[in-house]
Write a protein that holds these residues in place. Structure first.
Motif, PDB file in Angstrom:
ATOM      1  N   MET A  31     -34.228   7.360  38.878  1.00 25.23           N
ATOM      2  CA  MET A  31     -35.541   6.684  40.360  1.00 25.23           C
ATOM      3  C   MET A  31     -36.768   7.074  40.599  1.00 25.23           C
ATOM      4  O   MET A  31     -36.889   8.725  40.162  1.00 25.23           O
ATOM      5  CB  MET A  31     -34.376   6.673  41.910  1.00 25.23           C
ATOM      6  CG  MET A  31     -33.485   5.436  41.333  1.00 25.23           C
ATOM      7  SD  MET A  31     -32.251   6.162  42.333  1.00 25.23           S
ATOM      8  CE  MET A  31     -31.380   7.214  41.346  1.00 25.23           C
ATOM      9  N   ALA A  90     -23.220   6.016  42.428  1.00 28.79           N
ATOM     10  CA  ALA A  90     -23.752   7.402  42.687  1.00 28.79           C
ATOM     11  C   ALA A  90     -24.942   7.974  42.582  1.00 28.79           C
ATOM     12  O   ALA A  90     -25.341   8.264  41.218  1.00 28.79           O
ATOM     13  CB  ALA A  90     -22.488   8.452  42.420  1.00 28.79           C
ATOM     14  N   HIS A  91     -25.806   8.303  43.449  1.00 30.74           N
ATOM     15  CA  HIS A  91     -27.343   8.758  43.017  1.00 30.74           C
ATOM     16  C   HIS A  91     -26.871  10.370  43.414  1.00 30.74           C
ATOM     17  O   HIS A  91     -26.382  10.711  43.762  1.00 30.74           O
ATOM     18  CB  HIS A  91     -28.901   8.434  43.793  1.00 30.74           C
ATOM     19  CG  HIS A  91     -28.144   7.079  44.551  1.00 30.74           C
ATOM     20  ND1 HIS A  91     -27.596   6.037  44.242  1.00 30.74           N
ATOM     21  CD2 HIS A  91     -29.970   6.531  44.333  1.00 30.74           C
ATOM     22  CE1 HIS A  91     -28.304   5.248  44.731  1.00 30.74           C
ATOM     23  NE2 HIS A  91     -29.872   4.981  44.663  1.00 30.74           N
ATOM     24  N   HIS A  96     -28.678   9.314  38.245  1.00 32.49           N
ATOM     25  CA  HIS A  96     -27.359   8.579  37.440  1.00 32.49           C
ATOM     26  C   HIS A  96     -27.087   9.178  36.983  1.00 32.49           C
ATOM     27  O   HIS A  96     -27.269   8.915  35.661  1.00 32.49           O
ATOM     28  CB  HIS A  96     -27.159   7.442  37.488  1.00 32.49           C
ATOM     29  CG  HIS A  96     -27.685   6.306  39.117  1.00 32.49           C
ATOM     30  ND1 HIS A  96     -28.646   6.200  38.568  1.00 32.49           N
ATOM     31  CD2 HIS A  96     -27.656   5.968  39.712  1.00 32.49           C
ATOM     32  CE1 HIS A  96     -28.955   5.299  40.020  1.00 32.49           C
ATOM     33  NE2 HIS A  96     -28.218   5.448  40.908  1.00 32.49           N
TER      34      HIS A  96
HETATM   35 CU   LIG Z   1     -27.844   4.254  42.101  1.00 37.86          CU
END
Ligand SMILES: [Cu+2]
Length: 277
Positions: A57, A23-24, A49
């Motif tokens: 990211m 899950a981002h 995350h």
């Molecule tokens: Cu991710």
């Protein structure tokens, strides 16, 4: 490799990468959500995350970053662009790898008045190579100053949005929180929802997570709480621990492709729980 060897390799690779579809969440972190007048407000915007704290990211400078504020119940909400305050930083994940993120130190004089401040980030689509698709998370965090409620329950008309059914900044630990998932302003039935607890608070000055993790997982399945909205787009979650909870409704926005690839337009809302003591 034998079938079994290949399986073990794939599992190891997935674990190393944090899972293919872990899950981002776009973070929009203001410190405390319920505040008194006069303090400085500094926000962290990062693509993360939040439970494991890694991997971070790379976040492109968000084209949309603003606040919709209502100073007192009688006032009209006003929208203020905040993109000029975005300052690029490198935020360090718990894996000791950093990625581009943003910090915004907001001018004190803009946040003297009591009322609600709905902060919004509208990011550019992010290309997720492991899934060969784009992700675009429209994200809201509501801050209150001084206790006078304002526009916390009003939509800001995002393609993908979560409408809170309770004040997102005034929740007791152990309580529940409800909201409505919206797709282009209309309730989204049976939408896929992911919830993650922010297991360490960010340290903005150091641009990394601080301290030890607050909770331990009894099993990997608990890292992301998964649920669906009901037939009316409504969901309810528990808030069993003080701190920040990220709620993401996945692929609810109307656009489904970007530059020839799949696009997931998600709605993210951040909710803070505080202890009764
Ligand atoms: Cu991710």
């Amino acid at each position: 490799m034998t079938g079994r060897g290949r399986f073990a390799f794939v599992v190891a690779a997935l674990l190393a990468a944090g899972g293919p579809a872990s899950a981002h969440f776009l973070l929009l972190y203001p410190g405390d959500a319920a505040r008194m007048p006069g303090g400085a407000i500094e926000l962290l915007i990062a693509f993360a995350h939040p439970f494991p704290g890694a991997p971070m990211m790379e976040l492109e400078k968000p084209p949309g970053f603003y606040v919709v504020r209502q100073r007192g119940a009688e006032a009209k909400p006003e929208k203020i662009d905040l993109t000029r305050f975005l300052q690029r930083i490198d935020f360090m994940g718990t894996d000791e790898k950093s990625a581009a993120a943003y910090r915004a130190a907001l001018p004190r004089q803009e946040f003297r008045s009591t009322g609600d401040y709905v902060f919004v980030v509208e990011p550019a689509p992010f290309y997720e190579a492991t899934e060969d698709k784009y992700i675009q998370q429209f994200t809201k965090t509501v801050v209150n100053i001084g206790g006078v409620p304002g526009n916390w329950d009003q939509d800001v008309h995002l393609p993908a949005e979560i409408r809170p059914l309770a004040k997102p900044y005034a929740n007791w630990t152990g309580g529940v929180f409800s909201g409505v998932v919206l797709s282009d302003g209309k309730p989204a039935p049976f939408a896929e929802i992911e919830v993650q607890y922010m297991n360490r608070d960010p340290d903005l000055a150091a641009a990394r997570w601080q301290g030890e993790p607050k909770v331990k997982l009894p099993h990997p399945a608990f890292e992301t709480v998964s649920l669906r909205s009901d037939a009316a787009g409504v969901f309810t979650i528990g808030l069993p621990k003080a701190g920040w909870w990220g709620i993401a409704a996945l692929a609810v926005g109307p656009e489904t492709t970007f530059q020839g690839k799949r696009l997931s337009q998600d709605a993210v809302l951040w909710v803070q729980a505080r202890d009764m003591k």
